[in-house]
Design a protein around this motif. Structure first.
Motif, PDB file in Angstrom:
ATOM      1  N   ARG A   1       0.837  -1.209   0.000  1.00 32.25           N
ATOM      2  CA  ARG A   1       0.000   0.000   0.000  1.00 32.25           C
ATOM      3  C   ARG A   1       0.872   1.259   0.000  1.00 32.25           C
ATOM      4  O   ARG A   1       0.599   2.226  -0.726  1.00 32.25           O
ATOM      5  CB  ARG A   1      -0.919  -0.001   1.223  1.00 32.25           C
ATOM      6  CG  ARG A   1      -1.923   1.140   1.229  1.00 32.25           C
ATOM      7  CD  ARG A   1      -2.809   1.076   2.443  1.00 32.25           C
ATOM      8  NE  ARG A   1      -2.069   1.378   3.663  1.00 32.25           N
ATOM      9  CZ  ARG A   1      -2.613   1.374   4.878  1.00 32.25           C
ATOM     10  NH1 ARG A   1      -3.885   1.024   5.045  1.00 32.25           N
ATOM     11  NH2 ARG A   1      -1.884   1.667   5.936  1.00 32.25           N
ATOM     12  N   VAL A   2       1.934   1.247   0.802  1.00 31.40           N
ATOM     13  CA  VAL A   2       2.828   2.405   0.867  1.00 31.40           C
ATOM     14  C   VAL A   2       3.534   2.616  -0.470  1.00 31.40           C
ATOM     15  O   VAL A   2       3.649   3.750  -0.965  1.00 31.40           O
ATOM     16  CB  VAL A   2       3.873   2.228   1.990  1.00 31.40           C
ATOM     17  CG1 VAL A   2       4.919   3.343   1.943  1.00 31.40           C
ATOM     18  CG2 VAL A   2       3.186   2.216   3.357  1.00 31.40           C
TER      19      VAL A   2
ATOM     20  N   LEU B   1       2.524   1.758  -3.450  1.00 32.99           N
ATOM     21  CA  LEU B   1       1.563   2.273  -4.432  1.00 32.99           C
ATOM     22  C   LEU B   1       1.341   3.762  -4.229  1.00 32.99           C
ATOM     23  O   LEU B   1       1.256   4.531  -5.199  1.00 32.99           O
ATOM     24  CB  LEU B   1       0.235   1.511  -4.324  1.00 32.99           C
ATOM     25  CG  LEU B   1       0.246   0.081  -4.870  1.00 32.99           C
ATOM     26  CD1 LEU B   1      -1.062  -0.621  -4.555  1.00 32.99           C
ATOM     27  CD2 LEU B   1       0.500   0.080  -6.384  1.00 32.99           C
ATOM     28  N   TYR B   2       1.272   4.173  -2.972  1.00 37.05           N
ATOM     29  CA  TYR B   2       1.120   5.609  -2.691  1.00 37.05           C
ATOM     30  C   TYR B   2       2.329   6.377  -3.210  1.00 37.05           C
ATOM     31  O   TYR B   2       2.192   7.426  -3.858  1.00 37.05           O
ATOM     32  CB  TYR B   2       0.962   5.839  -1.183  1.00 37.05           C
ATOM     33  CG  TYR B   2       0.915   7.316  -0.824  1.00 37.05           C
ATOM     34  CD1 TYR B   2      -0.297   8.002  -0.805  1.00 37.05           C
ATOM     35  CD2 TYR B   2       2.086   8.017  -0.539  1.00 37.05           C
ATOM     36  CE1 TYR B   2      -0.345   9.352  -0.490  1.00 37.05           C
ATOM     37  CE2 TYR B   2       2.054   9.373  -0.237  1.00 37.05           C
ATOM     38  CZ  TYR B   2       0.833  10.033  -0.207  1.00 37.05           C
ATOM     39  OH  TYR B   2       0.796  11.379   0.083  1.00 37.05           O
ATOM     40  N   GLN B   3       3.519   5.851  -2.935  1.00 37.73           N
ATOM     41  CA  GLN B   3       4.735   6.544  -3.339  1.00 37.73           C
ATOM     42  C   GLN B   3       4.916   6.561  -4.861  1.00 37.73           C
ATOM     43  O   GLN B   3       5.554   7.459  -5.410  1.00 37.73           O
ATOM     44  CB  GLN B   3       5.954   5.930  -2.649  1.00 37.73           C
ATOM     45  CG  GLN B   3       5.924   6.149  -1.147  1.00 37.73           C
ATOM     46  CD  GLN B   3       7.142   5.635  -0.402  1.00 37.73           C
ATOM     47  OE1 GLN B   3       7.231   5.788   0.801  1.00 37.73           O
ATOM     48  NE2 GLN B   3       8.097   5.030  -1.086  1.00 37.73           N
TER      49      GLN B   3
ATOM     50  N   ASN C   1       2.506   9.541  -5.836  1.00 38.95           N
ATOM     51  CA  ASN C   1       2.574  10.794  -5.092  1.00 38.95           C
ATOM     52  C   ASN C   1       4.022  11.196  -4.860  1.00 38.95           C
ATOM     53  O   ASN C   1       4.831  10.378  -4.425  1.00 38.95           O
ATOM     54  CB  ASN C   1       1.867  10.665  -3.737  1.00 38.95           C
ATOM     55  CG  ASN C   1       0.384  10.423  -3.879  1.00 38.95           C
ATOM     56  OD1 ASN C   1      -0.410  11.349  -3.964  1.00 38.95           O
ATOM     57  ND2 ASN C   1      -0.003   9.146  -3.927  1.00 38.95           N
TER      58      ASN C   1
ATOM     59  N   SER D   1       7.242  13.029  -3.105  1.00 41.75           N
ATOM     60  CA  SER D   1       7.674  13.222  -1.725  1.00 41.75           C
ATOM     61  C   SER D   1       7.383  14.649  -1.289  1.00 41.75           C
ATOM     62  O   SER D   1       7.433  15.597  -2.081  1.00 41.75           O
ATOM     63  CB  SER D   1       9.169  12.931  -1.596  1.00 41.75           C
ATOM     64  OG  SER D   1       9.622  13.191  -0.292  1.00 41.75           O
TER      65      SER D   1
ATOM     66  N   GLY E   1       7.630   6.830   5.461  1.00 38.43           N
ATOM     67  CA  GLY E   1       7.402   6.076   4.238  1.00 38.43           C
ATOM     68  C   GLY E   1       8.457   4.992   4.088  1.00 38.43           C
ATOM     69  O   GLY E   1       9.194   4.668   5.025  1.00 38.43           O
TER      70      GLY E   1
ATOM     71  N   TYR F   1       2.558  12.083   8.130  1.00 39.56           N
ATOM     72  CA  TYR F   1       3.028  11.294   6.983  1.00 39.56           C
ATOM     73  C   TYR F   1       3.074  12.187   5.749  1.00 39.56           C
ATOM     74  O   TYR F   1       2.101  12.872   5.425  1.00 39.56           O
ATOM     75  CB  TYR F   1       2.101  10.105   6.736  1.00 39.56           C
ATOM     76  CG  TYR F   1       2.443   9.303   5.501  1.00 39.56           C
ATOM     77  CD1 TYR F   1       3.717   8.762   5.334  1.00 39.56           C
ATOM     78  CD2 TYR F   1       1.501   9.089   4.494  1.00 39.56           C
ATOM     79  CE1 TYR F   1       4.045   8.026   4.199  1.00 39.56           C
ATOM     80  CE2 TYR F   1       1.816   8.349   3.365  1.00 39.56           C
ATOM     81  CZ  TYR F   1       3.088   7.826   3.224  1.00 39.56           C
ATOM     82  OH  TYR F   1       3.414   7.103   2.093  1.00 39.56           O
ATOM     83  N   ASN F   2       4.210  12.206   5.092  1.00 45.82           N
ATOM     84  CA  ASN F   2       4.402  12.998   3.885  1.00 45.82           C
ATOM     85  C   ASN F   2       3.986  14.459   4.097  1.00 45.82           C
ATOM     86  O   ASN F   2       3.362  15.082   3.237  1.00 45.82           O
ATOM     87  CB  ASN F   2       3.625  12.399   2.703  1.00 45.82           C
ATOM     88  CG  ASN F   2       4.312  12.664   1.372  1.00 45.82           C
ATOM     89  OD1 ASN F   2       5.539  12.704   1.285  1.00 45.82           O
ATOM     90  ND2 ASN F   2       3.519  12.851   0.321  1.00 45.82           N
TER      91      ASN F   2
END
Length: 322
Positions: A19-20, A22-24, A27, A29, A238, A292-293
């Motif tokens: 999941r992390v 896929l987010y990265q 998206n 930084s 992350g 987070y982020n």
């Protein structure tokens, strides 16, 4: 329960990891805003000799802060000091030995720091180990719970009076604690915090990161109730390309190398939210958050369980002898 007790934490951890990533993938930084100068202020960064800790220490020194790098590899810490001094020319940075897996070492470090008479405006609880084979600390604790959580728990406790005295109501002292998205899949077994009944390196790591979030929230409420000028927040960096992943199993290591180049954050990117929590004007007086982020987000539902937070706090006080 033996095999299941090992497999379930592993599955939960890797699902969180996917999941992390896929987010990265989709998206960027977080980009730090302009940070205020820190002339005359003092910080301690655990694990500041390499990886994200080094990046945090380097940037804080660049902002004019006097930084103490705390770590258990002396040459690594001394090399980091030399490198940062070269970059910042007149920056104040030094190394002090700290082995977070030894309560005695934590007490010696705290006493040595306090004997300097320096204030302490920022404490960054960054150091950690991940997915290590079953091992015990010098005090008999499971290594990941003992080093990642209990070592930082005791360190914060021993330095808290100094941190409180150093803050002002218009400019708080700050405690920044590095957690991880793995805490979302964690369980906290108050009857077996040392993972003696069934050891899972994945479960033990996730538990230590959940404990850090719960500790942050409980401490925030105590500071708030006492009216102290101290803010404490938990940070999720992350997935970052550091040596933290050196204990992954061989198949995972092979997958990690190409994935890291494409999807992982660099240590500098991973350090950005911790720096934001440590000194950004936008977070003045903000505490009890999970960042987070560069944003305040919700941590796991379990992390907000106040009764469990209290149980963990009391158990931790007993385990470290405070």
């Amino acid at each position: 329960m033996g095999l299941l007790g090992v497999l379930l934490p592993m599955i939960r951890l890797y699902l969180v990891g996917v999941r992390v990533l896929l987010y990265q993938l989709f998206n960027r930084s977080f980009t730090l805003p302009a940070l205020p100068h820190q002339h005359g202020r003092v910080a301690i960064v655990t694990g500041g000799g390499r990886g994200m800790g080094f990046e945090v220490a380097r940037r804080l020194v660049g902002l004019g802060m006097h930084v103490i790098i705390a770590g258990n590899v002396e040459q690594e810490g001394l090399d980091a000091v030399v490198q940062i001094r070269k970059e910042t020319k007149h920056g104040k940075v030094e190394f002090l030995f700290l082995d977070l897996s030894s309560l005695r070492s934590v007490r010696q470090f705290a006493q040595k720091f306090k004997s300097t008479g320096l204030p302490l405006h920022v404490l960054v609880n960054n150091a950690g180990v991940m997915l290590v084979p079953e091992r015990r600390t010098a005090d008999g604790f499971e290594l990941q719970f003992g080093l990642n959580f209990l070592g930082h728990f005791l360190l914060t406790h021993l330095l808290l009076d100094t941190i409180k005295r150093s803050g002002r109501h218009d400019r708080h002292s700050r405690i920044v604690t590095m957690s991880s998205a793995t805490h979302y899949g964690a369980r906290l077994n108050m009857d077996d915090l040392q993972s003696r009944s069934c050891y899972s390196s994945h479960g033990a790591y996730s538990q230590s990161k959940l404990a850090l979030v719960m500790f942050t929230y409980f401490l925030h409420e105590q500071l708030l109730a006492g009216g102290f000028p101290v803010s404490t927040n938990a940070v999720d960096p992350g997935m970052v390309d550091t040596q933290l992943y050196e204990n992954l199993c061989s198949p995972a290591q092979k997958l990690k190398k190409p994935a890291a180049k494409l999807l992982f954050r660099t240590p500098a990117e991973g350090a950005s939210t911790a720096l934001y929590a440590a000194v950004a004007s936008e977070l003045e007086g903000v505490g009890g958050s999970y960042l987070y982020n560069g944003e305040q987000v919700s941590s796991s539902e379990l992390s907000y369980d106040e009764e469990l937070q209290t149980q963990l706090w009391k158990a931790s006080c007993s385990l470290v002898g405070v």
